[in-house]
Motif scaffolding. Structure first.
Motif, PDB file in Angstrom:
ATOM      1  N   ALA A  66      33.046  59.797  55.641  1.00  0.00           N
ATOM      2  CA  ALA A  66      31.683  60.085  56.073  1.00  0.00           C
ATOM      3  C   ALA A  66      30.969  58.795  56.442  1.00  0.00           C
ATOM      4  O   ALA A  66      31.024  57.803  55.692  1.00  0.00           O
ATOM      5  CB  ALA A  66      30.916  60.797  54.962  1.00  0.00           C
ATOM      6  N   ARG A  84      27.544  57.373  59.428  1.00  0.00           N
ATOM      7  CA  ARG A  84      26.599  57.834  60.454  1.00  0.00           C
ATOM      8  C   ARG A  84      26.793  57.102  61.768  1.00  0.00           C
ATOM      9  O   ARG A  84      25.999  57.261  62.688  1.00  0.00           O
ATOM     10  CB  ARG A  84      25.164  57.681  59.952  1.00  0.00           C
ATOM     11  CG  ARG A  84      24.801  56.279  59.571  1.00  0.00           C
ATOM     12  CD  ARG A  84      23.425  56.201  58.941  1.00  0.00           C
ATOM     13  NE  ARG A  84      23.200  54.851  58.473  1.00  0.00           N
ATOM     14  CZ  ARG A  84      22.193  54.480  57.712  1.00  0.00           C
ATOM     15  NH1 ARG A  84      21.311  55.362  57.315  1.00  0.00           N
ATOM     16  NH2 ARG A  84      22.065  53.228  57.328  1.00  0.00           N
ATOM     17  N   THR A 100      27.364  61.861  59.429  1.00  0.00           N
ATOM     18  CA  THR A 100      26.204  62.280  58.634  1.00  0.00           C
ATOM     19  C   THR A 100      24.890  62.157  59.413  1.00  0.00           C
ATOM     20  O   THR A 100      23.846  62.577  58.917  1.00  0.00           O
ATOM     21  CB  THR A 100      26.114  61.459  57.334  1.00  0.00           C
ATOM     22  OG1 THR A 100      26.109  60.062  57.669  1.00  0.00           O
ATOM     23  CG2 THR A 100      27.278  61.760  56.428  1.00  0.00           C
ATOM     24  N   ASP A 124      25.493  67.932  57.665  1.00  0.00           N
ATOM     25  CA  ASP A 124      25.133  67.812  56.251  1.00  0.00           C
ATOM     26  C   ASP A 124      26.397  67.475  55.447  1.00  0.00           C
ATOM     27  O   ASP A 124      27.392  68.209  55.503  1.00  0.00           O
ATOM     28  CB  ASP A 124      24.520  69.119  55.753  1.00  0.00           C
ATOM     29  CG  ASP A 124      24.076  69.013  54.305  1.00  0.00           C
ATOM     30  OD1 ASP A 124      22.916  68.614  54.086  1.00  0.00           O
ATOM     31  OD2 ASP A 124      24.899  69.298  53.407  1.00  0.00           O
ATOM     32  N   LEU A 125      26.339  66.380  54.696  1.00  0.00           N
ATOM     33  CA  LEU A 125      27.534  65.894  54.006  1.00  0.00           C
ATOM     34  C   LEU A 125      27.992  66.865  52.911  1.00  0.00           C
ATOM     35  O   LEU A 125      29.181  67.195  52.812  1.00  0.00           O
ATOM     36  CB  LEU A 125      27.264  64.506  53.417  1.00  0.00           C
ATOM     37  CG  LEU A 125      28.389  63.849  52.636  1.00  0.00           C
ATOM     38  CD1 LEU A 125      29.684  63.791  53.444  1.00  0.00           C
ATOM     39  CD2 LEU A 125      27.976  62.446  52.197  1.00  0.00           C
ATOM     40  N   LEU A 143      23.390  59.312  47.902  1.00  0.00           N
ATOM     41  CA  LEU A 143      24.792  59.649  48.158  1.00  0.00           C
ATOM     42  C   LEU A 143      25.599  59.672  46.860  1.00  0.00           C
ATOM     43  O   LEU A 143      26.537  60.458  46.720  1.00  0.00           O
ATOM     44  CB  LEU A 143      25.406  58.675  49.162  1.00  0.00           C
ATOM     45  CG  LEU A 143      24.907  58.845  50.603  1.00  0.00           C
ATOM     46  CD1 LEU A 143      25.579  57.842  51.528  1.00  0.00           C
ATOM     47  CD2 LEU A 143      25.165  60.264  51.098  1.00  0.00           C
TER      48      LEU A 143
END
Ligand code: ZN
Length: 379
Positions: free
Chosen positions: A221, A223, A242, A246-247, A272
């Motif tokens: 994950a 961004r 991300t 939605d993680l 996180l």
């Protein structure tokens, strides 16, 4: 004879390093004088520069050095002049954990790595006017043309040339941290799912190690889309952007609602970590690597741990560097740990650009390279 050199100094309140002429004392007992060939730039250096970690400034940072031993202090054993070395974290070498092959758990790990001083508080680095400047950051302070280094931070290596030596520098921290967390601590296997939060140098090293471990699924994950592409090239079976998805929902979907067996949290973002605690399976483990600003707190439902879930702090991959770093070098040479795919070389005079590229995410692992010509000019 003290050594005149130039080093990148981190000063309180500055948002960049400044190259300054400095003077190094002769190496003391248990120390060596190193001429640097290259040093990786790590986000920990930038966090200290920003004042987010309690290292006193001014100090010379840098903790992924590679170089050549020029001299050793009185009674120093283990290396001698001419040895090529990769530099890693520091430890005392004599406490119970150091003596049982667990130097990352050294009883004085924090002061020896973040204190930027010897155990007695002195520093071998000062300006020409005599102003003390912190040295021995991670036992090395290697963002410099020369450094006085703790022998415990040194791992001798055999290399063909300086370029090969330079390329080994990131193994000393970033690669070791990510790969060690997977291979030394989590040890996943077939049937397990491992998720990595953050596709930086540490996260991507965890991905490569996960692939070596035979784990069934590796989820990454981040961004930044380009980092996720690199993660896929290095063995990620699934990626989650991300910035778009939605993680928590994505991880639940990928695991059929059972949760991820292992999460490697490299971002240091408290939200996180909180999410990770809810996203692991029963008996799963969250390995906490990311280092946010000192004093940062996370919150979670304590009952989430009833099913045997573990939250585990880990530094430097829990490695015994003197055996693990040579093992990682072997894997790299076999093409099984191709971290060179995300290393970018910068001449020392482009350090500011390297800092900007690391901050923006454009470069995953900047490698600052010192050449002989610059070295002479810098004296
Ligand atoms: Zn120790």
């Amino acid at each position: 004879m003290p050594t005149s050199t130039t080093a990148a100094v981190a000063r309180a309140g500055a948002d960049d390093f400044t190259w300054e002429p400095l003077v190094l004392d002769d190496p003391g007992p248990g120390e060596a004088l190193i001429r640097l060939i290259a040093t990786g730039l790590c986000h920990t250096d930038l966090s200290v520069l920003a004042g987010n970690l309690p290292t006193p400034l001014p100090a010379v940072l840098g903790h992924e050095g590679a170089g050549i031993v020029e001299a050793v202090g009185p009674g120093t054993t283990g290396v001698r002049a001419g040895d090529r070395v990769v530099m890693s974290f520091n430890s005392c070498g004599s406490c119970t954990r150091c003596r049982t092959g667990q130097p990352t758990r050294c009883s004085t790990f924090f002061p020896r790595n973040f204190g930027a001083a010897r155990p007695d508080g002195s520093t071998p680095v000062h300006t020409a006017d005599g102003e003390p400047v912190g040295g021995l950051f991670f036992g090395q302070s290697s963002l410099a043309r020369h450094a006085v280094v703790s022998v415990h931070s040194l791992v001798p290596v055999e290399v063909a040339d300086d370029r090969e030596l330079a390329l080994l520098a990131p193994i000393g921290c970033g690669v070791q941290t990510g790969a060690g967390t997977v291979l030394n601590l989590l040890k996943p296997g077939p049937g397990d799912t491992l998720a990595v939060f953050g596709a930086g140098a540490v996260g991507l090293s965890a991905v490569m190690a996960a692939q070596l471990s035979g784990v069934s699924e590796v989820v990454v994950a981040d961004r930044v889309a380009s980092r996720l592409t690199t993660a896929s090239e290095l063995g990620a079976t699934h990626t989650i952007n991300t910035a778009i998805d939605d993680l928590g929902e994505s991880l639940a979907y990928l695991t059929g609602g059972h949760g991820v067996t292992y999460i490697v949290e490299t971002t240091g973002v408290p939200a996180l970590l909180e999410l990770a605690v809810t996203a692991i399976s029963t008996a799963g483990t969250v390995a906490v690597i990311g280092a946010p600003a000192a004093g940062s707190r996370a919150s979670f439902d304590i009952n989430a741990l009833i099913d045997g879930r573990t939250i585990r702090g880990v530094t430097e991959g829990g490695s015994d560097r003197i055996t693990f770093i040579p093992a990682l070098i072997d894997l790299f040479r076999q093409g099984r740990l191709p971290y060179d795919q995300f290393v970018e070389f910068y001449p020392a005079d482009q350090l500011t650009q390297a800092v900007q590229d690391a901050r923006s995410g454009r470069t995953i692992k900047p490698l600052i390279v010192f050449d002989d010509h610059d070295s002479e000019a810098g004296r």
